[in-house]
Scaffold this motif. Structure first.
Motif, PDB file in Angstrom:
ATOM      1  N   THR A   1       0.852  -1.196   0.000  1.00 43.15           N
ATOM      2  CA  THR A   1       0.000   0.000   0.000  1.00 43.15           C
ATOM      3  C   THR A   1       0.886   1.243   0.000  1.00 43.15           C
ATOM      4  O   THR A   1       1.988   1.233   0.551  1.00 43.15           O
ATOM      5  CB  THR A   1      -0.913   0.025   1.244  1.00 43.15           C
ATOM      6  OG1 THR A   1      -0.083   0.178   2.398  1.00 43.15           O
ATOM      7  CG2 THR A   1      -1.738  -1.245   1.366  1.00 43.15           C
ATOM      8  N   GLY A   2       0.400   2.310  -0.639  1.00 43.70           N
ATOM      9  CA  GLY A   2       1.186   3.548  -0.696  1.00 43.70           C
ATOM     10  C   GLY A   2       2.382   3.434  -1.634  1.00 43.70           C
ATOM     11  O   GLY A   2       3.366   4.175  -1.506  1.00 43.70           O
ATOM     12  N   GLY A   3       2.271   2.526  -2.612  1.00 40.72           N
ATOM     13  CA  GLY A   3       3.405   2.254  -3.503  1.00 40.72           C
ATOM     14  C   GLY A   3       3.642   3.301  -4.586  1.00 40.72           C
ATOM     15  O   GLY A   3       4.607   3.188  -5.335  1.00 40.72           O
ATOM     16  N   ALA A   4       2.760   4.306  -4.665  1.00 40.41           N
ATOM     17  CA  ALA A   4       3.009   5.385  -5.633  1.00 40.41           C
ATOM     18  C   ALA A   4       3.723   6.561  -4.963  1.00 40.41           C
ATOM     19  O   ALA A   4       3.932   7.604  -5.584  1.00 40.41           O
ATOM     20  CB  ALA A   4       1.695   5.847  -6.265  1.00 40.41           C
ATOM     21  N   GLY A   5       4.080   6.385  -3.688  1.00 42.01           N
ATOM     22  CA  GLY A   5       4.807   7.432  -2.971  1.00 42.01           C
ATOM     23  C   GLY A   5       6.308   7.169  -2.998  1.00 42.01           C
ATOM     24  O   GLY A   5       6.785   6.300  -3.747  1.00 42.01           O
ATOM     25  N   PHE A   6       7.032   7.887  -2.193  1.00 38.62           N
ATOM     26  CA  PHE A   6       8.494   7.855  -2.208  1.00 38.62           C
ATOM     27  C   PHE A   6       9.066   6.468  -1.867  1.00 38.62           C
ATOM     28  O   PHE A   6       9.661   5.783  -2.723  1.00 38.62           O
ATOM     29  CB  PHE A   6       9.001   8.936  -1.248  1.00 38.62           C
ATOM     30  CG  PHE A   6      10.454   8.852  -0.866  1.00 38.62           C
ATOM     31  CD1 PHE A   6      11.440   8.598  -1.812  1.00 38.62           C
ATOM     32  CD2 PHE A   6      10.843   9.060   0.463  1.00 38.62           C
ATOM     33  CE1 PHE A   6      12.786   8.531  -1.450  1.00 38.62           C
ATOM     34  CE2 PHE A   6      12.179   9.001   0.825  1.00 38.62           C
ATOM     35  CZ  PHE A   6      13.146   8.730  -0.123  1.00 38.62           C
ATOM     36  N   ILE A   7       8.877   6.023  -0.649  1.00 37.71           N
ATOM     37  CA  ILE A   7       9.556   4.781  -0.230  1.00 37.71           C
ATOM     38  C   ILE A   7       8.863   3.564  -0.845  1.00 37.71           C
ATOM     39  O   ILE A   7       9.526   2.610  -1.283  1.00 37.71           O
ATOM     40  CB  ILE A   7       9.616   4.658   1.309  1.00 37.71           C
ATOM     41  CG1 ILE A   7      10.176   5.943   1.925  1.00 37.71           C
ATOM     42  CG2 ILE A   7      10.492   3.467   1.714  1.00 37.71           C
ATOM     43  CD1 ILE A   7      10.162   5.961   3.439  1.00 37.71           C
ATOM     44  N   GLY A   8       7.520   3.613  -0.913  1.00 38.18           N
ATOM     45  CA  GLY A   8       6.776   2.486  -1.473  1.00 38.18           C
ATOM     46  C   GLY A   8       7.182   2.185  -2.908  1.00 38.18           C
ATOM     47  O   GLY A   8       7.330   1.015  -3.282  1.00 38.18           O
ATOM     48  N   SER A   9       7.382   3.223  -3.720  1.00 37.61           N
ATOM     49  CA  SER A   9       7.762   2.979  -5.123  1.00 37.61           C
ATOM     50  C   SER A   9       9.173   2.390  -5.186  1.00 37.61           C
ATOM     51  O   SER A   9       9.425   1.439  -5.938  1.00 37.61           O
ATOM     52  CB  SER A   9       7.669   4.255  -5.962  1.00 37.61           C
ATOM     53  OG  SER A   9       8.519   5.254  -5.458  1.00 37.61           O
TER      54      SER A   9
ATOM     55  N   LEU B   1      -3.560   7.630  -4.515  1.00 34.01           N
ATOM     56  CA  LEU B   1      -3.043   8.728  -5.347  1.00 34.01           C
ATOM     57  C   LEU B   1      -3.474  10.081  -4.766  1.00 34.01           C
ATOM     58  O   LEU B   1      -4.166  10.871  -5.414  1.00 34.01           O
ATOM     59  CB  LEU B   1      -3.469   8.582  -6.811  1.00 34.01           C
ATOM     60  CG  LEU B   1      -2.932   7.334  -7.524  1.00 34.01           C
ATOM     61  CD1 LEU B   1      -3.426   7.292  -8.974  1.00 34.01           C
ATOM     62  CD2 LEU B   1      -1.395   7.291  -7.491  1.00 34.01           C
ATOM     63  N   THR B   2      -3.067  10.326  -3.538  1.00 32.65           N
ATOM     64  CA  THR B   2      -3.247  11.650  -2.933  1.00 32.65           C
ATOM     65  C   THR B   2      -2.245  12.584  -3.612  1.00 32.65           C
ATOM     66  O   THR B   2      -1.526  12.182  -4.538  1.00 32.65           O
ATOM     67  CB  THR B   2      -2.935  11.615  -1.426  1.00 32.65           C
ATOM     68  OG1 THR B   2      -1.531  11.341  -1.268  1.00 32.65           O
ATOM     69  CG2 THR B   2      -3.738  10.543  -0.700  1.00 32.65           C
ATOM     70  N   TYR B   3      -2.115  13.807  -3.098  1.00 32.39           N
ATOM     71  CA  TYR B   3      -1.139  14.752  -3.662  1.00 32.39           C
ATOM     72  C   TYR B   3       0.255  14.127  -3.704  1.00 32.39           C
ATOM     73  O   TYR B   3       1.081  14.483  -4.545  1.00 32.39           O
ATOM     74  CB  TYR B   3      -1.111  16.050  -2.819  1.00 32.39           C
ATOM     75  CG  TYR B   3      -0.308  15.878  -1.554  1.00 32.39           C
ATOM     76  CD1 TYR B   3       1.052  16.213  -1.526  1.00 32.39           C
ATOM     77  CD2 TYR B   3      -0.870  15.310  -0.413  1.00 32.39           C
ATOM     78  CE1 TYR B   3       1.815  16.002  -0.392  1.00 32.39           C
ATOM     79  CE2 TYR B   3      -0.117  15.092   0.715  1.00 32.39           C
ATOM     80  CZ  TYR B   3       1.223  15.447   0.724  1.00 32.39           C
ATOM     81  OH  TYR B   3       1.993  15.215   1.838  1.00 32.39           O
TER      82      TYR B   3
ATOM     83  N   PHE C   1       2.772   0.971   3.533  1.00 29.43           N
ATOM     84  CA  PHE C   1       3.465   2.266   3.454  1.00 29.43           C
ATOM     85  C   PHE C   1       2.469   3.424   3.419  1.00 29.43           C
ATOM     86  O   PHE C   1       2.873   4.569   3.603  1.00 29.43           O
ATOM     87  CB  PHE C   1       4.271   2.366   2.146  1.00 29.43           C
ATOM     88  CG  PHE C   1       5.474   1.475   2.040  1.00 29.43           C
ATOM     89  CD1 PHE C   1       6.714   1.888   2.520  1.00 29.43           C
ATOM     90  CD2 PHE C   1       5.380   0.226   1.442  1.00 29.43           C
ATOM     91  CE1 PHE C   1       7.819   1.078   2.395  1.00 29.43           C
ATOM     92  CE2 PHE C   1       6.492  -0.595   1.320  1.00 29.43           C
ATOM     93  CZ  PHE C   1       7.715  -0.159   1.794  1.00 29.43           C
ATOM     94  N   ALA C   2       1.210   3.127   3.076  1.00 27.88           N
ATOM     95  CA  ALA C   2       0.244   4.213   2.833  1.00 27.88           C
ATOM     96  C   ALA C   2       0.087   5.059   4.082  1.00 27.88           C
ATOM     97  O   ALA C   2      -0.202   4.547   5.165  1.00 27.88           O
ATOM     98  CB  ALA C   2      -1.101   3.627   2.411  1.00 27.88           C
ATOM     99  N   ALA C   3       0.292   6.356   3.930  1.00 26.39           N
ATOM    100  CA  ALA C   3       0.169   7.260   5.074  1.00 26.39           C
ATOM    101  C   ALA C   3       0.195   8.691   4.589  1.00 26.39           C
ATOM    102  O   ALA C   3       0.678   8.984   3.501  1.00 26.39           O
ATOM    103  CB  ALA C   3       1.325   7.042   6.055  1.00 26.39           C
TER     104      ALA C   3
END
Ligand code: NAD
Ligand code: TDX
Length: 339
Positions: free
Chosen positions: A6-14, A35-37, A81-83
Protein backbone atom coordinates in the motif's frame (compact mmCIF):
# COMPACT_ATOMS: atom_id res chain seq x y z
CA UNK A 1 4.08 -15.24 -3.26
CA UNK A 2 1.77 -12.24 -3.66
CA UNK A 3 2.67 -9.09 -1.74
CA UNK A 4 0.21 -6.25 -1.37
CA UNK A 5 2.11 -2.95 -1.11
CA UNK A 6 0.00 0.00 0.00
CA UNK A 7 1.19 3.55 -0.70
CA UNK A 8 3.40 2.25 -3.50
CA UNK A 9 3.01 5.38 -5.63
CA UNK A 10 4.81 7.43 -2.97
CA UNK A 11 8.49 7.86 -2.21
CA UNK A 12 9.56 4.78 -0.23
CA UNK A 13 6.78 2.49 -1.47
CA UNK A 14 7.76 2.98 -5.12
CA UNK A 15 11.43 2.35 -4.34
CA UNK A 16 10.35 -0.80 -2.48
CA UNK A 17 8.31 -2.04 -5.45
CA UNK A 18 11.28 -1.54 -7.82
CA UNK A 19 13.59 -3.31 -5.37
CA UNK A 20 11.26 -6.29 -4.82
CA UNK A 21 10.45 -6.85 -8.51
CA UNK A 22 14.19 -6.93 -9.21
CA UNK A 23 15.15 -9.05 -6.22
CA UNK A 24 12.22 -11.50 -6.38
CA UNK A 25 11.18 -11.72 -10.07
CA UNK A 26 8.90 -14.65 -9.24
CA UNK A 27 6.76 -12.62 -6.79
CA UNK A 28 3.54 -10.89 -7.70
CA UNK A 29 3.34 -7.31 -6.42
CA UNK A 30 -0.02 -5.60 -6.11
CA UNK A 31 0.05 -1.89 -5.30
CA UNK A 32 -2.93 -0.20 -3.67
CA UNK A 33 -2.70 3.59 -3.55
CA UNK A 34 -5.23 6.41 -3.26
CA UNK A 35 -3.04 8.73 -5.35
CA UNK A 36 -3.25 11.65 -2.93
CA UNK A 37 -1.14 14.75 -3.66
CA UNK A 38 1.88 12.61 -2.66
CA UNK A 39 1.15 9.68 -4.95
CA UNK A 40 2.34 9.81 -8.51
CA UNK A 41 1.35 7.17 -11.02
CA UNK A 42 4.06 8.24 -13.48
CA UNK A 43 6.61 7.06 -10.89
CA UNK A 44 5.40 3.48 -11.46
CA UNK A 45 5.49 3.73 -15.27
CA UNK A 46 8.63 1.53 -15.56
CA UNK A 47 6.83 -1.46 -13.98
CA UNK A 48 3.23 -0.86 -15.04
CA UNK A 49 3.38 -3.34 -17.94
CA UNK A 50 5.05 -6.14 -16.02
CA UNK A 51 2.79 -9.22 -15.89
CA UNK A 52 3.55 -9.74 -12.19
CA UNK A 53 2.59 -6.18 -11.21
CA UNK A 54 -0.87 -4.69 -10.71
CA UNK A 55 -1.87 -1.18 -9.67
CA UNK A 56 -5.20 -0.49 -7.98
CA UNK A 57 -6.38 3.00 -7.08
CA UNK A 58 -8.18 2.83 -3.73
CA UNK A 59 -8.22 4.25 -0.22
CA UNK A 60 -6.96 1.99 2.59
CA UNK A 61 -9.88 3.31 4.68
CA UNK A 62 -12.40 1.99 2.15
CA UNK A 63 -13.36 -1.34 3.72
CA UNK A 64 -15.32 -2.55 0.72
CA UNK A 65 -12.56 -1.80 -1.79
CA UNK A 66 -9.91 -3.34 0.49
CA UNK A 67 -11.96 -6.51 1.03
CA UNK A 68 -12.65 -6.79 -2.70
CA UNK A 69 -8.95 -6.60 -3.47
CA UNK A 70 -8.12 -9.21 -0.82
CA UNK A 71 -10.82 -11.47 -2.26
CA UNK A 72 -9.32 -11.12 -5.76
CA UNK A 73 -5.63 -11.32 -4.91
CA UNK A 74 -5.45 -13.27 -1.64
CA UNK A 75 -2.12 -11.63 -0.72
CA UNK A 76 0.36 -13.69 1.29
CA UNK A 77 1.90 -10.57 2.81
CA UNK A 78 0.89 -6.93 3.21
CA UNK A 79 3.39 -4.08 3.57
CA UNK A 80 1.69 -0.88 4.66
CA UNK A 81 3.46 2.27 3.45
CA UNK A 82 0.24 4.21 2.83
CA UNK A 83 0.17 7.26 5.07
CA UNK A 84 -0.02 10.98 5.29
CA UNK A 85 3.68 11.56 5.87
CA UNK A 86 4.50 15.27 6.17
CA UNK A 87 4.85 16.72 9.68
CA UNK A 88 4.14 20.34 8.62
CA UNK A 89 0.86 19.33 6.95
CA UNK A 90 -0.16 17.46 10.12
CA UNK A 91 0.37 20.64 12.15
CA UNK A 92 -1.81 22.55 9.72
CA UNK A 93 -4.62 19.96 9.49
CA UNK A 94 -4.41 16.77 11.60
CA UNK A 95 -7.74 15.14 10.64
CA UNK A 96 -6.69 13.24 7.53
CA UNK A 97 -3.61 11.92 9.39
CA UNK A 98 -5.83 10.27 11.98
CA UNK A 99 -8.09 8.86 9.28
CA UNK A 100 -5.46 7.38 6.96
CA UNK A 101 -2.71 6.51 9.41
CA UNK A 102 -4.88 4.99 12.15
CA UNK A 103 -8.25 3.96 10.65
CA UNK A 104 -6.60 2.91 7.38
CA UNK A 105 -4.15 0.63 9.19
CA UNK A 106 -6.98 -0.97 11.18
CA UNK A 107 -9.03 -1.48 8.00
CA UNK A 108 -6.14 -3.28 6.32
CA UNK A 109 -5.54 -5.46 9.36
CA UNK A 110 -9.23 -6.38 9.55
CA UNK A 111 -8.98 -7.63 5.96
CA UNK A 112 -5.82 -9.57 6.91
CA UNK A 113 -7.73 -11.26 9.73
CA UNK A 114 -10.71 -12.03 7.52
CA UNK A 115 -8.75 -13.52 4.63
CA UNK A 116 -5.62 -14.71 6.47
CA UNK A 117 -2.05 -13.61 5.68
CA UNK A 118 1.45 -14.84 6.49
CA UNK A 119 2.50 -11.34 7.48
CA UNK A 120 1.23 -7.80 7.98
CA UNK A 121 4.18 -5.41 8.05
CA UNK A 122 3.72 -1.86 9.30
CA UNK A 123 6.21 0.72 8.00
CA UNK A 124 6.62 3.05 10.94
CA UNK A 125 9.01 5.81 11.91
CA UNK A 126 11.58 6.81 14.52
CA UNK A 127 9.38 9.85 15.21
CA UNK A 128 7.19 7.70 17.48
CA UNK A 129 10.00 7.93 20.07
CA UNK A 130 9.82 11.74 20.19
CA UNK A 131 13.20 13.44 20.21
CA UNK A 132 16.58 13.36 21.95
CA UNK A 133 18.45 16.35 23.40
CA UNK A 134 21.15 17.95 21.25
CA UNK A 135 23.71 17.84 24.08
CA UNK A 136 23.50 14.06 24.71
CA UNK A 137 25.14 12.42 21.67
CA UNK A 138 25.42 9.22 23.73
CA UNK A 139 21.62 8.65 23.64
CA UNK A 140 19.88 6.66 20.88
CA UNK A 141 16.40 5.28 20.25
CA UNK A 142 16.19 1.55 20.93
CA UNK A 143 13.08 -0.61 20.52
CA UNK A 144 12.62 -0.20 24.30
CA UNK A 145 12.52 3.61 24.19
CA UNK A 146 9.05 4.73 25.33
CA UNK A 147 6.64 6.09 22.73
CA UNK A 148 6.55 9.86 23.31
CA UNK A 149 5.31 11.80 20.30
CA UNK A 150 5.45 15.49 19.40
CA UNK A 151 3.35 16.12 16.27
CA UNK A 152 -0.08 14.98 15.08
CA UNK A 153 1.79 13.01 12.38
CA UNK A 154 3.99 11.09 14.81
CA UNK A 155 1.06 10.59 17.20
CA UNK A 156 -1.00 9.03 14.41
CA UNK A 157 1.90 6.71 13.48
CA UNK A 158 2.35 5.75 17.16
CA UNK A 159 -1.37 5.02 17.49
CA UNK A 160 -1.13 2.76 14.42
CA UNK A 161 1.90 0.94 15.89
CA UNK A 162 0.00 0.29 19.11
CA UNK A 163 -2.97 -1.06 17.15
CA UNK A 164 -0.70 -3.34 15.11
CA UNK A 165 0.86 -4.79 18.26
CA UNK A 166 -2.61 -5.11 19.81
CA UNK A 167 -3.83 -7.12 16.79
CA UNK A 168 -0.87 -9.45 17.34
CA UNK A 169 -1.59 -9.93 21.03
CA UNK A 170 -5.38 -10.07 20.79
CA UNK A 171 -6.00 -11.85 17.49
CA UNK A 172 -2.63 -13.49 16.86
CA UNK A 173 -2.25 -11.56 13.56
CA UNK A 174 1.33 -12.24 12.36
CA UNK A 175 2.65 -8.68 12.39
CA UNK A 176 6.03 -6.94 12.30
CA UNK A 177 6.79 -3.24 12.69
CA UNK A 178 9.85 -1.35 11.46
CA UNK A 179 10.75 2.14 12.68
CA UNK A 180 13.12 3.86 10.30
CA UNK A 181 14.98 7.14 10.44
CA UNK A 182 14.77 9.86 7.73
CA UNK A 183 15.05 8.48 4.18
CA UNK A 184 16.41 10.27 1.14
CA UNK A 185 16.80 9.26 -2.51
CA UNK A 186 14.93 9.23 -5.86
CA UNK A 187 11.20 10.07 -5.99
CA UNK A 188 11.25 11.93 -2.64
CA UNK A 189 8.38 14.42 -2.72
CA UNK A 190 9.72 17.98 -2.94
CA UNK A 191 7.93 19.17 0.23
CA UNK A 192 10.56 17.34 2.33
CA UNK A 193 13.89 18.92 3.33
CA UNK A 194 16.38 17.37 0.88
CA UNK A 195 14.33 17.44 -2.36
CA UNK A 196 12.89 20.86 -1.47
CA UNK A 197 16.37 22.31 -1.08
CA UNK A 198 17.61 20.65 -4.29
CA UNK A 199 14.63 21.94 -6.31
CA UNK A 200 14.79 25.46 -4.86
CA UNK A 201 18.56 25.67 -5.33
CA UNK A 202 18.25 24.55 -8.96
CA UNK A 203 15.66 27.30 -9.49
CA UNK A 204 17.78 29.87 -7.56
CA UNK A 205 14.98 30.26 -5.02
CA UNK A 206 15.48 30.92 -1.26
CA UNK A 207 16.35 27.88 0.87
CA UNK A 208 14.06 28.09 3.95
CA UNK A 209 15.83 26.65 7.02
CA UNK A 210 13.63 26.35 10.13
CA UNK A 211 14.95 28.04 13.28
CA UNK A 212 18.74 28.03 13.31
CA UNK A 213 19.06 24.80 11.32
CA UNK A 214 20.61 22.99 14.28
CA UNK A 215 18.09 20.14 14.49
CA UNK A 216 19.62 16.76 13.78
CA UNK A 217 18.20 13.96 11.60
CA UNK A 218 19.65 10.47 11.00
CA UNK A 219 19.62 10.02 7.19
CA UNK A 220 19.37 6.65 5.41
CA UNK A 221 19.45 6.00 1.66
CA UNK A 222 16.02 4.70 0.67
CA UNK A 223 17.32 1.46 -0.89
CA UNK A 224 18.89 0.48 2.44
CA UNK A 225 15.47 0.88 4.04
CA UNK A 226 13.90 -1.33 1.33
CA UNK A 227 16.51 -4.03 1.93
CA UNK A 228 15.80 -3.94 5.66
CA UNK A 229 12.04 -4.38 5.12
CA UNK A 230 12.68 -7.31 2.76
CA UNK A 231 14.77 -8.96 5.49
CA UNK A 232 12.15 -8.34 8.18
CA UNK A 233 9.44 -9.80 5.94
CA UNK A 234 11.37 -12.99 5.31
CA UNK A 235 13.33 -13.49 8.51
CA UNK A 236 11.96 -11.10 11.12
CA UNK A 237 10.25 -12.52 14.18
CA UNK A 238 6.49 -12.08 14.34
CA UNK A 239 5.27 -9.62 16.98
CA UNK A 240 8.59 -7.75 16.95
CA UNK A 241 9.61 -4.14 16.33
CA UNK A 242 12.83 -3.44 14.41
CA UNK A 243 14.57 -0.05 14.38
CA UNK A 244 16.29 0.86 11.10
CA UNK A 245 18.97 3.53 10.83
CA UNK A 246 22.55 3.94 9.74
CA UNK A 247 24.21 6.14 12.38
CA UNK A 248 24.33 9.07 10.01
CA UNK A 249 23.35 12.11 12.03
CA UNK A 250 23.51 15.51 10.41
CA UNK A 251 22.37 19.03 11.27
CA UNK A 252 19.86 20.48 8.79
CA UNK A 253 22.06 23.47 8.06
CA UNK A 254 24.99 21.22 7.12
CA UNK A 255 22.78 19.28 4.68
CA UNK A 256 21.61 22.50 3.03
CA UNK A 257 25.16 23.83 2.75
CA UNK A 258 26.29 20.51 1.25
CA UNK A 259 23.53 20.70 -1.39
CA UNK A 260 24.63 24.28 -2.26
CA UNK A 261 28.20 23.09 -2.61
CA UNK A 262 27.42 20.11 -4.85
CA UNK A 263 25.19 22.25 -7.09
CA UNK A 264 27.61 25.18 -7.15
CA UNK A 265 24.99 27.53 -5.66
CA UNK A 266 25.78 30.33 -3.17
CA UNK A 267 24.97 29.91 0.53
CA UNK A 268 23.42 33.37 0.33
CA UNK A 269 20.28 31.56 -0.92
CA UNK A 270 19.76 30.27 2.66
CA UNK A 271 17.09 32.10 4.68
CA UNK A 272 16.31 31.33 8.30
CA UNK A 273 12.53 31.17 8.78
CA UNK A 274 10.18 30.74 11.75
CA UNK A 275 10.69 27.37 13.40
CA UNK A 276 8.29 24.43 13.06
CA UNK A 277 5.89 24.22 16.04
CA UNK A 278 7.00 21.48 18.48
CA UNK A 279 10.08 20.86 16.31
CA UNK A 280 11.86 17.64 17.34
CA UNK A 281 15.50 18.36 18.15
CA UNK A 282 17.35 15.17 17.33
CA UNK A 283 16.58 11.69 16.01
CA UNK A 284 19.16 8.92 16.28
CA UNK A 285 18.49 5.20 15.84
CA UNK A 286 20.28 2.33 17.53
CA UNK A 287 20.05 -0.43 14.84
CA UNK A 288 21.73 -3.16 16.95
CA UNK A 289 18.70 -5.48 16.94
CA UNK A 290 18.23 -5.67 13.15
CA UNK A 291 21.99 -5.99 12.72
CA UNK A 292 22.38 -8.79 15.27
CA UNK A 293 19.22 -10.74 14.33
CA UNK A 294 19.04 -10.24 10.57
CA UNK A 295 22.55 -9.13 9.60
CA UNK A 296 21.31 -5.82 8.16
CA UNK A 297 23.80 -3.00 7.67
CA UNK A 298 23.41 0.17 5.61
CA UNK A 299 25.37 -0.07 2.36
CA UNK A 300 25.25 3.46 0.93
CA UNK A 301 27.48 6.10 2.52
CA UNK A 302 25.85 9.51 2.82
CA UNK A 303 28.46 11.20 0.64
CA UNK A 304 27.64 8.73 -2.19
CA UNK A 305 23.89 8.67 -1.58
CA UNK A 306 23.51 12.43 -1.66
CA UNK A 307 25.52 12.64 -4.90
CA UNK A 308 23.33 9.94 -6.48
CA UNK A 309 20.20 11.70 -5.24
CA UNK A 310 21.21 15.11 -6.56
CA UNK A 311 22.15 13.51 -9.87
CA UNK A 312 18.72 11.86 -10.02
CA UNK A 313 16.97 15.23 -9.49
CA UNK A 314 19.15 16.77 -12.21
CA UNK A 315 18.21 13.97 -14.63
CA UNK A 316 14.50 13.85 -13.71
CA UNK A 317 13.61 17.52 -13.78
CA UNK A 318 10.28 16.71 -15.49
CA UNK A 319 9.19 14.56 -12.55
CA UNK A 320 9.60 17.27 -9.91
CA UNK A 321 8.88 20.31 -12.09
CA UNK A 322 5.45 18.81 -12.89
CA UNK A 323 4.79 18.44 -9.16
CA UNK A 324 5.92 21.90 -8.11
CA UNK A 325 4.09 23.64 -10.94
CA UNK A 326 0.66 22.34 -9.82
CA UNK A 327 -1.30 22.44 -6.56
CA UNK A 328 2.05 22.43 -4.73
CA UNK A 329 2.34 26.18 -5.41
CA UNK A 330 -0.67 26.88 -3.15
CA UNK A 331 0.85 24.66 -0.47
CA UNK A 332 4.19 26.44 -0.74
CA UNK A 333 2.60 29.87 -0.47
CA UNK A 334 0.58 28.78 2.59
CA UNK A 335 3.58 27.21 4.36
CA UNK A 336 6.32 29.63 3.45
CA UNK A 337 4.57 32.81 2.24
CA UNK A 338 4.57 34.64 5.58
CA UNK A 339 7.12 32.65 7.46
P1 NAD B 1 4.79 9.61 0.75
O1 NAD B 1 3.95 10.71 1.31
O2 NAD B 1 5.83 9.90 -0.27
O3 NAD B 1 3.81 8.49 0.11
C1 NAD B 1 2.62 8.08 0.72
C2 NAD B 1 1.81 7.30 -0.30
O4 NAD B 1 0.62 6.82 0.35
C3 NAD B 1 1.34 8.12 -1.50
O5 NAD B 1 1.52 7.41 -2.69
C4 NAD B 1 -0.14 8.35 -1.23
O6 NAD B 1 -0.92 8.50 -2.43
C5 NAD B 1 -0.50 7.09 -0.47
N1 NAD B 1 -1.68 7.27 0.39
C6 NAD B 1 -1.91 8.29 1.26
N2 NAD B 1 -3.11 8.13 1.84
C7 NAD B 1 -3.62 6.97 1.35
C8 NAD B 1 -4.81 6.26 1.59
N3 NAD B 1 -5.75 6.72 2.46
N4 NAD B 1 -5.02 5.10 0.93
C9 NAD B 1 -4.11 4.64 0.05
N5 NAD B 1 -2.98 5.28 -0.23
C10 NAD B 1 -2.73 6.43 0.42
O7 NAD B 1 5.40 8.87 2.02
P2 NAD B 1 6.83 8.15 2.20
O8 NAD B 1 7.83 9.15 2.59
O9 NAD B 1 7.06 7.25 1.07
O10 NAD B 1 6.53 7.26 3.49
C11 NAD B 1 5.99 5.95 3.37
C12 NAD B 1 5.81 5.37 4.75
O11 NAD B 1 7.06 5.33 5.42
C13 NAD B 1 4.87 6.18 5.65
O12 NAD B 1 4.10 5.29 6.40
C14 NAD B 1 5.81 6.96 6.56
O13 NAD B 1 5.21 7.21 7.79
C15 NAD B 1 6.98 5.99 6.68
N6 NAD B 1 8.31 6.58 6.94
C16 NAD B 1 8.79 7.57 6.13
C17 NAD B 1 10.09 8.07 6.34
C18 NAD B 1 10.68 9.12 5.46
O14 NAD B 1 11.78 9.60 5.74
N7 NAD B 1 10.04 9.52 4.37
C19 NAD B 1 10.84 7.56 7.40
C20 NAD B 1 10.32 6.56 8.21
C21 NAD B 1 9.04 6.07 7.96
O1 TDX C 1 11.64 23.67 4.42
C1 TDX C 1 12.10 22.98 5.36
N1 TDX C 1 13.07 23.52 6.17
C2 TDX C 1 13.60 22.85 7.23
O2 TDX C 1 14.46 23.38 7.93
C3 TDX C 1 11.65 21.64 5.63
C4 TDX C 1 10.60 20.99 4.77
C5 TDX C 1 12.21 20.97 6.71
N2 TDX C 1 13.13 21.57 7.51
C6 TDX C 1 13.68 20.81 8.65
C7 TDX C 1 12.67 20.20 9.59
C8 TDX C 1 13.37 18.95 10.07
O3 TDX C 1 14.20 19.24 11.17
O4 TDX C 1 14.40 19.71 8.10
C9 TDX C 1 14.24 18.52 8.90
C10 TDX C 1 13.63 17.43 8.04
O5 TDX C 1 12.30 17.80 7.75
P1 TDX C 1 11.31 16.88 6.89
O6 TDX C 1 11.96 16.58 5.58
O7 TDX C 1 9.97 17.51 6.90
O8 TDX C 1 11.35 15.51 7.71
P2 TDX C 1 11.00 15.14 9.24
O9 TDX C 1 10.09 16.13 9.85
O10 TDX C 1 12.29 14.85 9.92
O11 TDX C 1 10.14 13.79 9.00
C11 TDX C 1 10.63 12.78 8.06
O12 TDX C 1 11.27 11.72 8.71
C12 TDX C 1 10.47 10.82 9.43
C13 TDX C 1 9.50 12.25 7.17
O13 TDX C 1 8.84 13.33 6.51
C14 TDX C 1 8.52 11.45 7.97
O14 TDX C 1 7.51 10.91 7.12
C15 TDX C 1 9.28 10.32 8.63
O15 TDX C 1 8.43 9.57 9.48
Amino acid sequence: MTILVTGGAGFIGSNFIFYMLEKHPDYRIVCLDKLTYAGNLSTLAPVMDKPNFRFVKADICDREAVNRLFQEERPDMVVNFAAESHVDRSIDDPGVFLQTNIIGTATLMDACRKFGVQRFHQVSTDEVYGDLPLDRPDLFFTEQTPIHTSSPYSSSKAAADLLVLAYYRTYGLPVTVSRCSNNYGPYHFPEKLIPLMIANALNDKPLPVYGEGLNVRDWLYVEDHCKAIDLVLHRGRVGQVYNIGGHNEMRNIDIVKMICKVLGKPESLIVYVTDRKGHDLRYAIDPTKIHDELGWLPETKFSDGIQKTIQWYLEHRDWWETIISGEYQNYYEKMYGNR
